[in-house]
Motif scaffolding. Structure first.
Motif, short mmCIF file in Angstrom:
data_model
loop_
_atom_site.label_atom_id
_atom_site.label_comp_id
_atom_site.label_asym_id
_atom_site.label_seq_id
_atom_site.Cartn_x
_atom_site.Cartn_y
_atom_site.Cartn_z
N GLY A 27 0.79 -1.22 0.00
CA GLY A 27 0.00 0.00 0.00
C GLY A 27 0.82 1.27 0.00
O GLY A 27 0.31 2.36 -0.26
N ALA A 28 2.14 1.17 0.30
CA ALA A 28 2.97 2.37 0.32
C ALA A 28 3.29 2.82 -1.12
O ALA A 28 3.38 1.99 -2.01
N GLY A 29 3.44 4.13 -1.31
CA GLY A 29 3.87 4.65 -2.62
C GLY A 29 5.35 4.34 -2.83
O GLY A 29 6.14 4.43 -1.89
N LYS A 30 5.72 3.97 -4.06
CA LYS A 30 7.11 3.57 -4.32
C LYS A 30 7.66 4.32 -5.53
O LYS A 30 7.00 4.35 -6.58
N LEU A 31 8.84 4.88 -5.37
CA LEU A 31 9.52 5.54 -6.49
C LEU A 31 10.91 4.94 -6.63
O LEU A 31 11.69 4.95 -5.67
N VAL A 32 11.20 4.41 -7.82
CA VAL A 32 12.55 3.93 -8.11
C VAL A 32 13.29 5.03 -8.86
O VAL A 32 12.77 5.57 -9.84
#
Ligand SMILES: Cc1ncc(COP(=O)(O)O)c(C=O)c1O
Length: 420
Positions: free
Chosen positions: A195-200
């Motif tokens: 559910g967490a937002g993820k940015l690579v």
């Protein structure tokens, strides 16, 4: 502010014992000061204090009174002296004045800012383009704004300082992984709470060693985990990929990249930064991204030069081909001379020569300068694994003969300093 207390009257809380002398705020720099003093005491020229007294072309300048070949400018496509680019800058100075004196969201958006953003949209074939005052600010702004509290940023440990600073400015959890390690990246992403937002965050070309990222695999892994992907293509724009869009284009994954960050200070040949994206809500960034809002916009002459340069780079395939030839020849020639290089094969327009230590690196840098060649000396913390590097960045305007001259200079300097 706590009630009833005049802040000015409050006693200062001292770090040191009460009554002791406050610590000198500059004491944290003592190690750097000592290293620098030791280096200069050995009699070498200051590798970080060079002055370009006159600049003759994208590949030549007068430094310390010497005619010098430039091999450390990131001026990959040689656009700084392009007659059309210069003409556009002069016309903008005449017609719009020397500066905007304002933020993009107030009085700082001129016709030229809209035009350079249109040129970027066309260059990348993307829906949105936002121009910042530098590439540093583009990373600072985009990363800190899109990844907030409760979100996760997964990034390569060798990322550029502006990426790290973008992480530091925001409130997201920051999770680094080993350089270019797809498995490590996969594992880090797998541990992020649901559910967490993820940015690579990745780079196309890593500027210290000149190596490229395995973007095809990495973007696929990021997408498998539902992460958004930001790729900094500062060192590949204009050169790598069929249209010069960068490593994501060359590896066929540009449509899966959510944000591309770039700079005008390398192939474009001026100053400025940008982000392009197809995200449908991207335009809101103009109101919420502090390093975009709370700073003055680029001068009209700068956006005019950038716009003209970007439009010319769309048709730069011959220059791109020549730059590859230069990169391949320099890489091969240096390897044959016995230098240790950052990559086994040429992967970009950067060829990094690994020095045994700072003393040899500085001596080699100076010997090359005396030969009439300028390269970048790079040392920790900018470099990975504590390395001292001589970074060479080629230009499409270097002739094949110049590259041979450069190799001769490296041979003489390397033998004189005892590196080969
Ligand atoms: C990978 C990378 N990103 C961003 C930047 C910052 O670009 P600018 O010079 O436009 O601030 C650089 C500059 O060195 C860079 O190497």
């Amino acid at each position: 502010m706590s009630e009833g207390v005049n802040q000015a009257d409050r006693p200062l809380v001292r770090d040191a014992a009460e009554g002791g002398a406050p610590r000198d705020l500059f004491s944290k720099f003592d190690e750097v000061i000592n290293t620098r003093e030791t280096l200069l005491a050995s009699g070498v020229e200051d590798p970080f204090g060079l002055v370009m007294e006159r600049v003759l072309s994208p590949t030549r300048a007068v430094c310390n009174g010497r005619d010098t070949i430039l091999l450390g400018t990131y001026n990959y496509m040689g656009m700084t002296f392009d007659p059309d680019v210069i003409e556009a800058g002069k016309a903008a100075l005449d017609n719009y004045g020397s500066g905007t004196t304002g933020s993009r969201v107030l009085n700082g958006t001129y016709q030229g800012h809209k035009e350079v953003e249109a040129a970027l949209r066309e260059f990348y074939a993307m829906d949105h383009a936002m121009v910042f005052s530098t590439g540093y600010q583009a990373n600072l702004g985009i990363i800190s704004t899109i990844a907030g509290k409760g979100d996760y940023i997964v990034l390569d440990i060798d990322s550029h300082a502006s990426i790290w600073d973008g992480c530091a400015l925001g409130n997201a959890e920051v999770v680094p992984f080993k350089h270019n390690d797809i498995v490590a990246m996969d594992k880090r992403l797998g541990r992020i709470p649901e559910g967490a937002g993820k940015l690579v965050v990745l780079e196309g070309v890593y500027s210290m060693l000149g190596d490229i990222a395995p973007l095809k695999e990495m973007v696929a892994v990021a997408k498998k985990h539902g992460a958004m992907v930001l790729v900094d293509e500062a060192h590949s724009m204009g050169f790598i990929g069929e249209h010069g869009r960068g490593v994501a284009e060359a590896q066929g994954v540009i449509d899966d990249v959510d944000f591309i960050i770039g700079t005008f200070s390398k192939s474009v040949g001026t100053v400025g930064g940008f982000c392009v994206s197809n995200h449908p809500k991207f335009e809101i960034m103009r109101l919420v991204c502090r390093p975009y809002v709370f700073t003055a916009s680029l001068p009209p002459s700068v956006v005019a030069t950038a716009c003209t340069s970007i439009r010319k780079l769309m048709h730069g395939s011959n220059k791109r081909a020549h730059l590859w030839e230069n990169s391949k020849r320099l890489h091969q020639g240096l390897r044959e001379l016995g230098f240790t290089l950052g990559t086994d094969e040429p992967q970009s327009a950067i060829v990094a020569v690994i020095m045994p230590d700072l003393e040899h690196g500085a001596a080699m840098w100076e010997a090359l300068l005396k030969e009439g060649l300028y390269v970048n000396l790079a040392r920790p913390p900018a470099t990975p694994a504590g390395m001292t590097l001589l970074r060479c960045s080629l230009c499409a305007e270097h002739s094949a003969e110049e590259v041979e001259t450069i190799l001769g200079m490296f041979e003489r300097a390397g033998k004189a300093v005892g590196i080969i």
